[in-house]
Motif scaffolding. Structure first.
Motif, PDB file in Angstrom:
ATOM      1  N   SER A  74       2.879   6.680  10.294  1.00  0.00           N
ATOM      2  CA  SER A  74       3.702   6.878   9.108  1.00  0.00           C
ATOM      3  C   SER A  74       5.046   7.509   9.468  1.00  0.00           C
ATOM      4  O   SER A  74       6.102   7.066   9.006  1.00  0.00           O
ATOM      5  CB  SER A  74       2.951   7.752   8.099  1.00  0.00           C
ATOM      6  N   ALA A  75       5.029   8.526  10.296  1.00  0.00           N
ATOM      7  CA  ALA A  75       6.270   9.196  10.708  1.00  0.00           C
ATOM      8  C   ALA A  75       7.157   8.260  11.525  1.00  0.00           C
ATOM      9  O   ALA A  75       8.386   8.252  11.360  1.00  0.00           O
ATOM     10  CB  ALA A  75       5.947  10.451  11.514  1.00  0.00           C
ATOM     11  N   LEU A 118       2.411   2.014   2.084  1.00  0.00           N
ATOM     12  CA  LEU A 118       1.160   1.761   2.798  1.00  0.00           C
ATOM     13  C   LEU A 118       1.512   1.398   4.229  1.00  0.00           C
ATOM     14  O   LEU A 118       2.440   0.612   4.459  1.00  0.00           O
ATOM     15  CB  LEU A 118       0.426   0.596   2.115  1.00  0.00           C
ATOM     16  N   VAL A 119       0.812   1.979   5.199  1.00  0.00           N
ATOM     17  CA  VAL A 119       1.061   1.653   6.600  1.00  0.00           C
ATOM     18  C   VAL A 119      -0.254   1.723   7.364  1.00  0.00           C
ATOM     19  O   VAL A 119      -1.133   2.527   7.044  1.00  0.00           O
ATOM     20  CB  VAL A 119       2.130   2.595   7.233  1.00  0.00           C
ATOM     21  N   GLY A 120      -0.391   0.859   8.353  1.00  0.00           N
ATOM     22  CA  GLY A 120      -1.548   0.866   9.241  1.00  0.00           C
ATOM     23  C   GLY A 120      -1.102   0.498  10.638  1.00  0.00           C
ATOM     24  O   GLY A 120      -0.038  -0.115  10.826  1.00  0.00           O
ATOM     25  N   VAL A 144       1.479  -2.561  10.434  1.00  0.00           N
ATOM     26  CA  VAL A 144       1.523  -3.338   9.183  1.00  0.00           C
ATOM     27  C   VAL A 144       1.875  -2.385   8.053  1.00  0.00           C
ATOM     28  O   VAL A 144       1.550  -1.197   8.108  1.00  0.00           O
ATOM     29  CB  VAL A 144       0.190  -4.058   8.897  1.00  0.00           C
ATOM     30  N   ALA A 145       2.571  -2.900   7.047  1.00  0.00           N
ATOM     31  CA  ALA A 145       2.999  -2.011   5.967  1.00  0.00           C
ATOM     32  C   ALA A 145       3.353  -2.791   4.712  1.00  0.00           C
ATOM     33  O   ALA A 145       3.484  -4.018   4.732  1.00  0.00           O
ATOM     34  CB  ALA A 145       4.216  -1.198   6.421  1.00  0.00           C
ATOM     35  N   LYS A 146       3.497  -2.020   3.662  1.00  0.00           N
ATOM     36  CA  LYS A 146       4.041  -2.496   2.392  1.00  0.00           C
ATOM     37  C   LYS A 146       5.160  -1.529   2.034  1.00  0.00           C
ATOM     38  O   LYS A 146       4.973  -0.313   2.030  1.00  0.00           O
ATOM     39  CB  LYS A 146       2.975  -2.491   1.305  1.00  0.00           C
ATOM     40  N   SER A 147       6.337  -2.073   1.721  1.00  0.00           N
ATOM     41  CA  SER A 147       7.454  -1.199   1.351  1.00  0.00           C
ATOM     42  C   SER A 147       7.305  -0.766  -0.111  1.00  0.00           C
ATOM     43  O   SER A 147       6.649  -1.431  -0.909  1.00  0.00           O
ATOM     44  CB  SER A 147       8.788  -1.912   1.562  1.00  0.00           C
TER      45      SER A 147
END
Length: 163
Positions: free
Chosen positions: A93-94, A105-107, A159-162
């Motif tokens: 995340s950072a 959301l982040v993975g 992977v993420a969602k903005s």
């Protein structure tokens, strides 16, 4: 998400080349495999094929997520470690925020030592936690980092969602 595949692959290659140049100046021991663009494109195709086979929409490459993935791959290669926490104490995340990506959301999936991308996709799909990250229904974008470490290639998928 309707980019033709060859344009999609070129976007990944351009993003990786720009990111590698930035990371190489920050760390001299951060090197990529000679075929890094082909490997990244294979990972992207594998992620999207896995998503399609499981009823999920495709995800698209995001340059900022690619920068976050490469930053962590370079950190692992340069400092000879493997893990989700960076040497500066950062988590995915950072690192994504530091790259300028505003996420809801982040993975992050990691792998090391495997020389072929299909081994990585297969391994991630056969691990419940990694599979959940790859197939999460809300993610929309991804970034890939691949560097050469002391024990073989380091692979980072973010992977993420903005927001």
């Amino acid at each position: 998400m309707g980019l033709p595949m060859n344009r999609f692959v070129l976007m990944i290659a351009a993003g990786l080349l720009a990111t590698v140049g930035t990371q190489a100046s920050a760390s001299r021991s951060c090197t990529t495999p000679d075929n890094v663009n082909a490997l990244a494109s294979e990972i992207a195709r594998g992620v999207n094929a896995s998503r399609a086979a499981n009823g999920q929409s495709q995800v698209s490459f995001n340059r900022k997520l690619g920068q976050a993935a490469m930053a962590h791959a370079c950190d692992m290669a340069s400092n000879d470690f493997f893990g989700h926490r960076g040497t500066d104490g950062s988590n995915s995340s950072a690192r994504v925020r530091a790259a300028g990506y505003n996420h809801c959301l982040v993975g992050e999936n990691l792998a090391w030592g495997y020389p072929r991308s299909e081994q990585i996709i297969s391994g991630w799909m056969n691990s419940a936690g990694h599979r959940n990250i790859m197939l999460h229904p809300r993610i929309q974008e991804f970034g890939i980092g691949i560097t050469m470490g002391p024990k073989g290639p380091n692979w980072v998928l973010v992977v993420a969602k903005s927001c």
